[in-house]
Design a protein around this motif. Structure first.
Motif, PDB file in Angstrom:
ATOM      1  N   PRO A  66       4.299  -2.774   0.782  1.00  0.00           N
ATOM      2  CA  PRO A  66       4.038  -3.613   1.961  1.00  0.00           C
ATOM      3  C   PRO A  66       5.138  -4.620   2.271  1.00  0.00           C
ATOM      4  O   PRO A  66       5.550  -4.763   3.430  1.00  0.00           O
ATOM      5  CB  PRO A  66       2.719  -4.310   1.593  1.00  0.00           C
ATOM      6  N   ASP A  67       5.626  -5.321   1.247  1.00  0.00           N
ATOM      7  CA  ASP A  67       6.688  -6.305   1.484  1.00  0.00           C
ATOM      8  C   ASP A  67       7.981  -5.640   1.946  1.00  0.00           C
ATOM      9  O   ASP A  67       8.729  -6.210   2.755  1.00  0.00           O
ATOM     10  CB  ASP A  67       6.959  -7.115   0.212  1.00  0.00           C
ATOM     11  N   GLU A  68       8.237  -4.442   1.450  1.00  0.00           N
ATOM     12  CA  GLU A  68       9.442  -3.715   1.865  1.00  0.00           C
ATOM     13  C   GLU A  68       9.335  -3.273   3.313  1.00  0.00           C
ATOM     14  O   GLU A  68      10.342  -3.270   4.050  1.00  0.00           O
ATOM     15  CB  GLU A  68       9.647  -2.502   0.963  1.00  0.00           C
ATOM     16  N   ILE A  70       7.705  -4.829   5.723  1.00  0.00           N
ATOM     17  CA  ILE A  70       7.926  -6.025   6.541  1.00  0.00           C
ATOM     18  C   ILE A  70       9.403  -6.394   6.552  1.00  0.00           C
ATOM     19  O   ILE A  70       9.988  -6.689   7.610  1.00  0.00           O
ATOM     20  CB  ILE A  70       7.081  -7.201   6.025  1.00  0.00           C
ATOM     21  N   ALA A  71      10.029  -6.360   5.395  1.00  0.00           N
ATOM     22  CA  ALA A  71      11.452  -6.699   5.313  1.00  0.00           C
ATOM     23  C   ALA A  71      12.290  -5.743   6.147  1.00  0.00           C
ATOM     24  O   ALA A  71      13.252  -6.159   6.811  1.00  0.00           O
ATOM     25  CB  ALA A  71      11.912  -6.673   3.850  1.00  0.00           C
ATOM     26  N   ASP A 157      -1.941  -1.966   8.026  1.00  0.00           N
ATOM     27  CA  ASP A 157      -1.695  -3.099   7.133  1.00  0.00           C
ATOM     28  C   ASP A 157      -0.412  -3.826   7.518  1.00  0.00           C
ATOM     29  O   ASP A 157      -0.372  -5.064   7.559  1.00  0.00           O
ATOM     30  CB  ASP A 157      -1.611  -2.612   5.691  1.00  0.00           C
ATOM     31  N   ARG A 158       0.635  -3.060   7.819  1.00  0.00           N
ATOM     32  CA  ARG A 158       1.887  -3.699   8.243  1.00  0.00           C
ATOM     33  C   ARG A 158       1.694  -4.446   9.549  1.00  0.00           C
ATOM     34  O   ARG A 158       2.229  -5.538   9.752  1.00  0.00           O
ATOM     35  CB  ARG A 158       2.999  -2.662   8.402  1.00  0.00           C
ATOM     36  N   ARG A 161      -0.081  -7.719   8.738  1.00  0.00           N
ATOM     37  CA  ARG A 161       0.827  -8.626   8.031  1.00  0.00           C
ATOM     38  C   ARG A 161       1.862  -9.207   8.987  1.00  0.00           C
ATOM     39  O   ARG A 161       2.194 -10.390   8.927  1.00  0.00           O
ATOM     40  CB  ARG A 161       1.543  -7.886   6.896  1.00  0.00           C
ATOM     41  N   LEU A 165       2.542 -13.291   9.920  1.00  0.00           N
ATOM     42  CA  LEU A 165       3.843 -13.954   9.825  1.00  0.00           C
ATOM     43  C   LEU A 165       4.305 -14.460  11.182  1.00  0.00           C
ATOM     44  O   LEU A 165       4.840 -15.571  11.302  1.00  0.00           O
ATOM     45  CB  LEU A 165       4.874 -12.989   9.248  1.00  0.00           C
TER      46      LEU A 165
END
Length: 213
Positions: A66-68, A70-71, A157-158, A161, A165
């Motif tokens: 998930p963090d990847e 978004i990044a 989910d992305r 998220r 943000l």
């Protein structure tokens, strides 16, 4: 704000940005465009009648954490920003029709830096339930395979998220967010966008006495 030349409509996927931009552009006699067409990035990971999910898109959503995810999308938007800024400045300068530009790439912190006369901006937001319903309906999740459902759920989910943000950045920068419910029609949303930008003193910032939502 007088002499509006550019309206920016940001927000996460499935908040109705594209339809709202089309309606508003028609009302104002402006052209409209989406930031997604300025450069490619893995799109929506579900089949359509005329398109299978490309392997690189399936790999993107199927392998990144998930963090990847978004990044990756934020880095893509950062690379895209110079083109967006040039497009805004070009249309704000006049000499042709105005522009309604929509897209998730309109990152609040970047737009907050703009000092381009005649430019307004809002960010559409929607409840989690509304976004889930829209993503599920468009993707045909009910009839999808387990593998396809997994990719759809990762995309959702992305999406959620990203909105979290984005909304934090909107609030931090004192910009204008516009909640859109599941029952709000494109015409009503376009009216709300126009009312918001006409009350702004610069892109995304409401004038004195008109606090951002």
């Amino acid at each position: 704000m007088r002499d509006i030349r550019v309206v920016l409509i940001g927000g996460t996927s499935h908040t109705g940005k594209s339809t709202t931009a089309q309606v508003l552009a028609e009302r104002l006699g402006f052209s409209h465009a989406g930031t997604d067409h300025l450069a490619r990035h893995p799109g929506r990971p579900w089949r359509t009648p005329d398109r299978e999910v490309p392997p690189h898109v399936a790999e993107h959503y199927g392998t990144l954490a998930p963090d990847e995810l978004i990044a990756s999308v934020l880095a893509h938007y950062e690379r895209l920003w110079p083109r967006i800024r040039e497009t805004v400045a070009e249309h704000a300068a006049g000499g042709g029709p105005g522009l309604v530009l929509e897209g998730s790439a309109l990152w609040p912190a970047r737009v907050a830096e703009l000092d381009v006369p005649g430019t307004g901006a809002v960010w559409l937001t929607a409840d989690e339930g509304v976004l889930r319903e829209r993503v599920y309906a468009e993707s045909g999740r009910a009839d999808a395979t387990p593998r396809e459902r997994h990719l759809i759920d990762v995309f959702l989910d992305r999406t959620l998220r990203f909105q979290s943000l984005m909304r934090a950045e909107v609030d931090r920068s004192g910009l204008t967010a516009l909640p859109v419910g599941g029952s709000m029609d494109p015409g009503g949303t376009a009216d709300a966008v126009l009312a918001a930008v006409t009350a702004q003193v610069r892109a995304g910032r409401a004038g004195r006495g008109a606090a951002p939502r």
